[in-house]
Design an enzyme around this catalytic site. Structure first.
Site, PDB file in Angstrom:
ATOM      1  N   ILE A  58      47.760  55.517  48.185  1.00 52.93           N
ATOM      2  CA  ILE A  58      47.769  54.414  47.220  1.00 52.93           C
ATOM      3  C   ILE A  58      46.721  54.612  46.128  1.00 52.93           C
ATOM      4  O   ILE A  58      47.024  54.439  44.939  1.00 52.93           O
ATOM      5  CB  ILE A  58      47.597  53.056  47.943  1.00 52.93           C
ATOM      6  N   VAL A 111      48.072  56.920  43.489  1.00 56.54           N
ATOM      7  CA  VAL A 111      49.037  56.247  42.603  1.00 56.54           C
ATOM      8  C   VAL A 111      48.323  55.299  41.647  1.00 56.54           C
ATOM      9  O   VAL A 111      48.645  55.232  40.461  1.00 56.54           O
ATOM     10  CB  VAL A 111      50.076  55.475  43.449  1.00 56.54           C
ATOM     11  N   GLU A 112      47.329  54.581  42.153  1.00 54.77           N
ATOM     12  CA  GLU A 112      46.671  53.550  41.354  1.00 54.77           C
ATOM     13  C   GLU A 112      45.691  54.121  40.335  1.00 54.77           C
ATOM     14  O   GLU A 112      45.625  53.637  39.197  1.00 54.77           O
ATOM     15  CB  GLU A 112      45.926  52.573  42.274  1.00 54.77           C
ATOM     16  N   SER A 113      44.905  55.138  40.725  1.00 56.17           N
ATOM     17  CA  SER A 113      43.801  55.539  39.844  1.00 56.17           C
ATOM     18  C   SER A 113      43.372  56.995  39.994  1.00 56.17           C
ATOM     19  O   SER A 113      42.402  57.401  39.369  1.00 56.17           O
ATOM     20  CB  SER A 113      42.574  54.672  40.154  1.00 56.17           C
ATOM     21  N   TYR A 172      57.071  52.423  43.254  1.00 52.83           N
ATOM     22  CA  TYR A 172      55.814  52.505  44.007  1.00 52.83           C
ATOM     23  C   TYR A 172      56.051  53.217  45.336  1.00 52.83           C
ATOM     24  O   TYR A 172      55.284  54.100  45.735  1.00 52.83           O
ATOM     25  CB  TYR A 172      55.288  51.099  44.238  1.00 52.83           C
TER      26      TYR A 172
END
Length: 401
Positions: free
Chosen positions: A136, A139-141, A246
């Site tokens: 995650i 994917v996020e940062s 996502y």
């Protein structure tokens, strides 16, 4: 046999010997479609009973040594991803191509994030949460603790302020706990723990809820009359393309890390790093540069890992737990630090009575659960809390039934 017949016969035998059956290329199976059992969100999560310990049961195994090579991290994750790891479908394949489109850059980025990836993977294993959630923050940062997203989400988990505060994260001038890998990871895994209870542990439904909010997923289940979940098949119906993607991104990344050779990738398996661990800032330290010397690292590294402290300054009253390389100096300092006993709550009951805890600033449910050695779900159940509950200083929590 005459020479005229021998040559054709010999050629036929040679041809037959060369006709070895060709093994068909591996074909990815379709993404499994799960039917999710949903627990109510208006009360405490359903408790998971834990078996009582028996005198005949073996003692728990010692904690494994921290991972400090790329090979250990990638093998650890690959062994814990849900099967099938690689699934077919245009969305999954598109994201695989996008992430693997520049193999050198992908490998370089993976090497940069190995210490944080190992830290999160270890925390997920400790909580028995799906290994896919270690992806995650990619994917996020791309695991940037300092990341600020459009619209206000912050940190490597890109948490919005309301969710962060709901899990006890402090946000104030000079300090934003969403930018602390320690606090943000603790809060994110608290949130995923809560989602696990509500979505029957189905990791794709939990990932959708992390992205879009659990109530939006529940409304989609209700509107469609269908509790099937699949990112590739866009189930449940009515969610945004971003939410379906996502899941596809997490599937794609898991496939790339578990089967890199199929995608022309060479992962940094030989890379080595110093594992990260939590440390309390030395008493009296008012800046990360002051603390760095005692922790056996440099100020730039400590500031980069802990951007929650604005300009590296440690204001009075803010949490003092940081993430730092587990150098011999840091480990020795932690070993020699005076033990701090849990602060008793006002009016605490006798030792043989049910325990209570009075909430202090900076407390989180997972931290309180660790302090008293109880299951986090027990705190949710006993105190009728859910993922949106906000702890208030002075609030008294029941610890024991």
């Amino acid at each position: 046999m005459s020479p005229r017949l021998a040559l054709p016969a010999l050629a036929a035998l040679l041809l037959a010997a060369c006709q070895v059956p060709v093994k068909p290329a591996a074909v990815d199976p379709p993404e499994p479609v799960a039917v999710v059992k949903v627990a109510p969100l208006d009360g405490a999560p359903a408790a998971t009973p834990s078996p009582s310990a028996s005198p005949d049961e073996p003692a728990p195994a010692a904690a494994p040594d921290p991972m400090d090579t790329g090979a250990e991290v990638f093998d650890h994750l690959a062994s814990r991803f849900s099967a099938p790891v690689c699934v077919k479908g245009q969305h999954n394949q598109a994201w695989r191509r996008r992430y693997a489109g520049y193999p050198v850059g992908f490998a370089r980025n993976m090497e940069k994030v190995l210490p944080l990836l190992a830290y999160v993977a270890t925390e997920l294993e400790r909580r028995e949460l799906p290994a896919e959630f270690a992806l995650i923050p990619i994917v996020e940062s791309w695991y940037r603790p300092e990341a600020i997203g459009p619209g206000g989400p912050a940190g490597m988990w890109q948490m919005i302020a309301s969710t962060a505060r709901g899990h006890g994260i402090r946000i104030q001038p000079g300090y934003d706990g969403r930018l602390s890998p320690v606090e943000a990871t603790e809060a994110a895994l608290d949130h995923l723990d809560m989602l696990s209870d509500h979505f029957d542990g189905e990791w794709r439904a939990m990932a959708m809820a992390y992205n879009a909010g659990e109530y939006r997923i529940l409304r989609a289940f209700k509107a469609s009359g269908d509790r099937r979940v699949s990112g590739e098949s866009h189930l449940p119906r009515g969610l945004s393309r971003t939410t379906y993607d996502y899941v596809a991104k997490l599937h794609a990344l898991a496939c790339l890390l578990a089967r890199p050779e199929r995608h022309g990738l060479v992962l940094p398996r030989e890379a080595t790093f110093v594992p990260l661990a939590r440390f309390e800032l030395p008493a009296g330290a008012t800046s990360l540069d002051q603390a760095a010397l005692a922790l056996g690292t440099d100020g730039a590294t400590l500031r980069r890992l802990n951007p929650a402290y604005r300009q590296g300054r440690v204001a009075a009253g803010v949490p003092r737990t940081v993430l730092a390389p587990a150098t011999p100096v840091a480990l020795l300092a932690r070993q020699n630090a005076p033990a701090s006993a849990p602060e008793p709550a006002a009016g605490a009951p006798a030792a043989d009575s049910a325990r209570e805890h009075r909430v202090r600033r900076g407390d989180t449910l997972s931290r309180i659960a660790r302090q008293y050695g109880v299951d986090l779900r027990q705190l949710y159940r006993l105190n009728r809390l859910n993922g949106r509950s906000i702890l208030q200083p002075g609030q008294v929590l029941r610890i024991d039934p």
